[in-house]
Every structure is written in C-alpha cells, then in structure tokens.
Design a protein around this motif. Structure first.
Motif, mmCIF file in Angstrom:
data_model
loop_
_atom_site.group_PDB
_atom_site.id
_atom_site.type_symbol
_atom_site.label_atom_id
_atom_site.label_comp_id
_atom_site.label_asym_id
_atom_site.label_seq_id
_atom_site.Cartn_x
_atom_site.Cartn_y
_atom_site.Cartn_z
ATOM 1 N N ASN A 96 6.003 -16.817 -6.214
ATOM 2 C CA ASN A 96 5.677 -15.405 -5.983
ATOM 3 C C ASN A 96 4.588 -15.218 -4.923
ATOM 4 O O ASN A 96 3.799 -14.281 -4.999
ATOM 5 C CB ASN A 96 5.273 -14.710 -7.286
ATOM 6 C CG ASN A 96 6.397 -14.692 -8.278
ATOM 7 O OD1 ASN A 96 7.525 -14.358 -7.946
ATOM 8 N ND2 ASN A 96 6.108 -15.086 -9.506
ATOM 9 N N ALA A 97 4.574 -16.085 -3.943
ATOM 10 C CA ALA A 97 3.544 -16.037 -2.902
ATOM 11 C C ALA A 97 3.502 -14.684 -2.209
ATOM 12 O O ALA A 97 2.426 -14.130 -1.974
ATOM 13 C CB ALA A 97 3.789 -17.139 -1.870
ATOM 14 N N TRP A 98 4.646 -14.145 -1.894
ATOM 15 C CA TRP A 98 4.677 -12.926 -1.074
ATOM 16 C C TRP A 98 4.252 -11.712 -1.870
ATOM 17 O O TRP A 98 3.550 -10.834 -1.350
ATOM 18 C CB TRP A 98 6.063 -12.768 -0.448
ATOM 19 C CG TRP A 98 6.459 -14.078 0.152
ATOM 20 C CD1 TRP A 98 7.453 -14.922 -0.265
ATOM 21 C CD2 TRP A 98 5.798 -14.768 1.219
ATOM 22 N NE1 TRP A 98 7.449 -16.076 0.482
ATOM 23 C CE2 TRP A 98 6.446 -16.006 1.408
ATOM 24 C CE3 TRP A 98 4.719 -14.464 2.037
ATOM 25 C CZ2 TRP A 98 6.055 -16.926 2.371
ATOM 26 C CZ3 TRP A 98 4.323 -15.384 2.994
ATOM 27 C CH2 TRP A 98 4.992 -16.595 3.158
ATOM 28 N N TYR A 102 0.640 -9.170 -1.298
ATOM 29 C CA TYR A 102 0.500 -7.709 -1.365
ATOM 30 C C TYR A 102 -0.423 -7.281 -2.494
ATOM 31 O O TYR A 102 -1.189 -6.337 -2.351
ATOM 32 C CB TYR A 102 1.865 -7.031 -1.450
ATOM 33 C CG TYR A 102 2.490 -6.964 -0.090
ATOM 34 C CD1 TYR A 102 2.166 -5.939 0.790
ATOM 35 C CD2 TYR A 102 3.347 -7.966 0.356
ATOM 36 C CE1 TYR A 102 2.698 -5.894 2.066
ATOM 37 C CE2 TYR A 102 3.876 -7.928 1.637
ATOM 38 C CZ TYR A 102 3.551 -6.895 2.482
ATOM 39 O OH TYR A 102 4.064 -6.863 3.742
ATOM 40 N N ARG A 103 -0.374 -7.999 -3.597
ATOM 41 C CA ARG A 103 -1.305 -7.676 -4.682
ATOM 42 C C ARG A 103 -2.741 -7.944 -4.247
ATOM 43 O O ARG A 103 -3.635 -7.158 -4.519
ATOM 44 C CB ARG A 103 -0.957 -8.460 -5.941
ATOM 45 C CG ARG A 103 0.334 -8.016 -6.575
ATOM 46 C CD ARG A 103 0.270 -8.092 -8.080
ATOM 47 N NE ARG A 103 1.569 -7.807 -8.670
ATOM 48 C CZ ARG A 103 2.020 -6.580 -8.906
ATOM 49 N NH1 ARG A 103 1.299 -5.539 -8.598
ATOM 50 N NH2 ARG A 103 3.210 -6.406 -9.450
ATOM 51 N N ASP A 104 -2.972 -9.062 -3.566
ATOM 52 C CA ASP A 104 -4.310 -9.354 -3.049
ATOM 53 C C ASP A 104 -4.689 -8.364 -1.957
ATOM 54 O O ASP A 104 -5.870 -8.062 -1.774
ATOM 55 C CB ASP A 104 -4.387 -10.779 -2.500
ATOM 56 C CG ASP A 104 -4.367 -11.824 -3.601
ATOM 57 O OD1 ASP A 104 -4.541 -11.453 -4.780
ATOM 58 O OD2 ASP A 104 -4.166 -13.012 -3.287
ATOM 59 N N GLY A 105 -3.694 -7.868 -1.228
ATOM 60 C CA GLY A 105 -3.941 -6.880 -0.192
ATOM 61 C C GLY A 105 -4.559 -5.614 -0.751
ATOM 62 O O GLY A 105 -5.368 -4.960 -0.085
ATOM 63 N N GLU A 106 -4.208 -5.285 -1.980
ATOM 64 C CA GLU A 106 -4.806 -4.114 -2.628
ATOM 65 C C GLU A 106 -6.321 -4.260 -2.712
ATOM 66 O O GLU A 106 -7.063 -3.324 -2.441
ATOM 67 C CB GLU A 106 -4.250 -3.930 -4.040
ATOM 68 C CG GLU A 106 -2.823 -3.486 -4.122
ATOM 69 C CD GLU A 106 -2.372 -3.418 -5.563
ATOM 70 O OE1 GLU A 106 -2.875 -2.534 -6.292
ATOM 71 O OE2 GLU A 106 -1.534 -4.248 -5.958
ATOM 72 N N ARG A 107 -6.761 -5.465 -3.097
ATOM 73 C CA ARG A 107 -8.200 -5.723 -3.223
ATOM 74 C C ARG A 107 -8.876 -5.611 -1.844
ATOM 75 O O ARG A 107 -9.919 -4.996 -1.705
ATOM 76 C CB ARG A 107 -8.416 -7.108 -3.839
ATOM 77 C CG ARG A 107 -9.846 -7.430 -4.126
ATOM 78 C CD ARG A 107 -10.045 -8.740 -4.866
ATOM 79 N NE ARG A 107 -9.150 -9.796 -4.430
ATOM 80 C CZ ARG A 107 -8.253 -10.378 -5.217
ATOM 81 N NH1 ARG A 107 -8.113 -10.017 -6.455
ATOM 82 N NH2 ARG A 107 -7.494 -11.353 -4.754
ATOM 83 N N TYR A 108 -8.247 -6.189 -0.841
ATOM 84 C CA TYR A 108 -8.771 -6.133 0.529
ATOM 85 C C TYR A 108 -8.855 -4.677 1.005
ATOM 86 O O TYR A 108 -9.869 -4.248 1.546
ATOM 87 C CB TYR A 108 -7.875 -6.961 1.443
ATOM 88 C CG TYR A 108 -8.086 -6.722 2.911
ATOM 89 C CD1 TYR A 108 -9.181 -7.259 3.580
ATOM 90 C CD2 TYR A 108 -7.195 -5.938 3.644
ATOM 91 C CE1 TYR A 108 -9.387 -7.031 4.931
ATOM 92 C CE2 TYR A 108 -7.388 -5.709 4.994
ATOM 93 C CZ TYR A 108 -8.486 -6.260 5.629
ATOM 94 O OH TYR A 108 -8.675 -6.013 6.958
ATOM 95 N N ILE A 109 -7.786 -3.929 0.774
ATOM 96 C CA ILE A 109 -7.755 -2.525 1.200
ATOM 97 C C ILE A 109 -8.827 -1.731 0.464
ATOM 98 O O ILE A 109 -9.503 -0.886 1.053
ATOM 99 C CB ILE A 109 -6.347 -1.920 0.994
ATOM 100 C CG1 ILE A 109 -5.371 -2.541 2.005
ATOM 101 C CG2 ILE A 109 -6.375 -0.398 1.136
ATOM 102 C CD1 ILE A 109 -3.923 -2.176 1.768
#
Length: 177
Positions: A96-98, A102-109
């Motif tokens: 489930n890398a991809w 996107y889930r980690d992208g939420e934290r970054y955003i």
C-alpha cells in the motif's frame, strides 16, 4: 584499436530503461538515484532485491544505495528487511505504498496550512504577498479536504475490483497489456 566495452554497445536492459524513466518522472520529488531504485524495485520480477543487487544493477555505490534506501523507507515507498542467510539488506516495495504517500501527504499539507495560516494572520503582510499566500492556502486547503475521500474511494474501488483490476484513465489509454 581499443576493444569496445560490450555494455556500451548493447541496448539498455528494459528494467534499467524503466528505472531511468521513473527517475525522470520523480526527479522533482526525490534524487535521481532514489527514483531509479524505486523504478527497479517496481519492475523487477524478484520480490526483493539486496543492497548488492541494487549496487550492481544500478551502478551505484553501497553508500548511495543505503542513503537512497533510507529516504524511500522514510517516504513509506519501500521496506527493508535483513536476509537471515546472508545478513544483507533486502528491499521491496512497501504494501500500500501509494495510498500511504497520499495519507502522509495529508500531514504534510496540514503543516503547510499551519504555516500559511500564520503568515495570513500577520497584519503587516501587504496585499501582493497576501494574495499569493492566499492562493496557495486555498489549493492546499482544498486538497487537504479532498484527499481523504479520494483515498477512501480508491480503497473501496480496489476492494470491489481486486488488485488485478486496472482503473482506466478518463479520455485516454491506460496501461497496455
């Protein structure tokens, strides 16, 4: 007359060609060698590649493979295990890398939004930079609100269709089989 090196004359291996193209595609996000590692791990038939395999196939140093491996692990794209037989590091694409990206992208955003919120709250900020920051804020806030639903919809689609299904891009060819 000097002998020609066979590697120089031969066509690039399809795996390495894919790895190089992947590196170009990801060049704005990760160093070129990290993109090449990611590409090779995606395209190889083997379930895992050792550090030695990556060094040999990519023509990279052991230190570079180690550094780029840590980067890709930190991004949640690959995993590292240790072979009990050889005690060598083994790398593979993370499950489930991809979706994880996107889930980690939420934290970054969210972190970016906090920074932009702080900037917009500054009464000394003039109109021109405020407009630029507001535009960035609006896009990031929109993405932050939409990504969880997109990821959930994707996970639902995948659960309904299975991992072998291929989602067709609207208006274009998808993967060729």
């Amino acid at each position: 007359m000097p002998k020609e090196d066979k590697k120089q004359r031969s066509e690039p291996e399809p795996e390495l060609e894919f790895a190089d193209r992947m590196a170009q595609a990801f060049e704005g996000q990760v160093p070129r060698m990290a993109g090449r590692m990611l590409g090779l791990l995606l395209i190889t038939e083997e379930p895992q590649l050792s550090s030695k395999d990556l060094v040999t196939r990519l023509g990279a140093s052991a230190a570079t493979v180690s550094t780029m491996g840590r980067l890709l692990i930190n991004l949640g794209l690959i995993e590292r295990t240790v072979s009990p037989e050889t005690r060598r590091d083994l790398f593979t694409i993370a499950p489930n890398a991809w979706v994880g990206v996107y889930r980690d992208g939420e934290r970054y955003i969210s972190e970016i939004l906090d920074l932009l919120d702080h900037a917009l709250a500054d009464p000394a900020l003039t109109d021109t930079p405020r407009a630029r920051i507001r535009e960035m804020y609006n896009l990031y806030a929109f993405l932050w609100a939409e990504i969880p639903d997109l990821v959930s919809r994707y996970e639902q689609w995948r659960a309904e269709n299975g991992p072998e299904a291929l989602f067709r891009r609207p208006g274009g060819d998808s993967a060729r089989r």
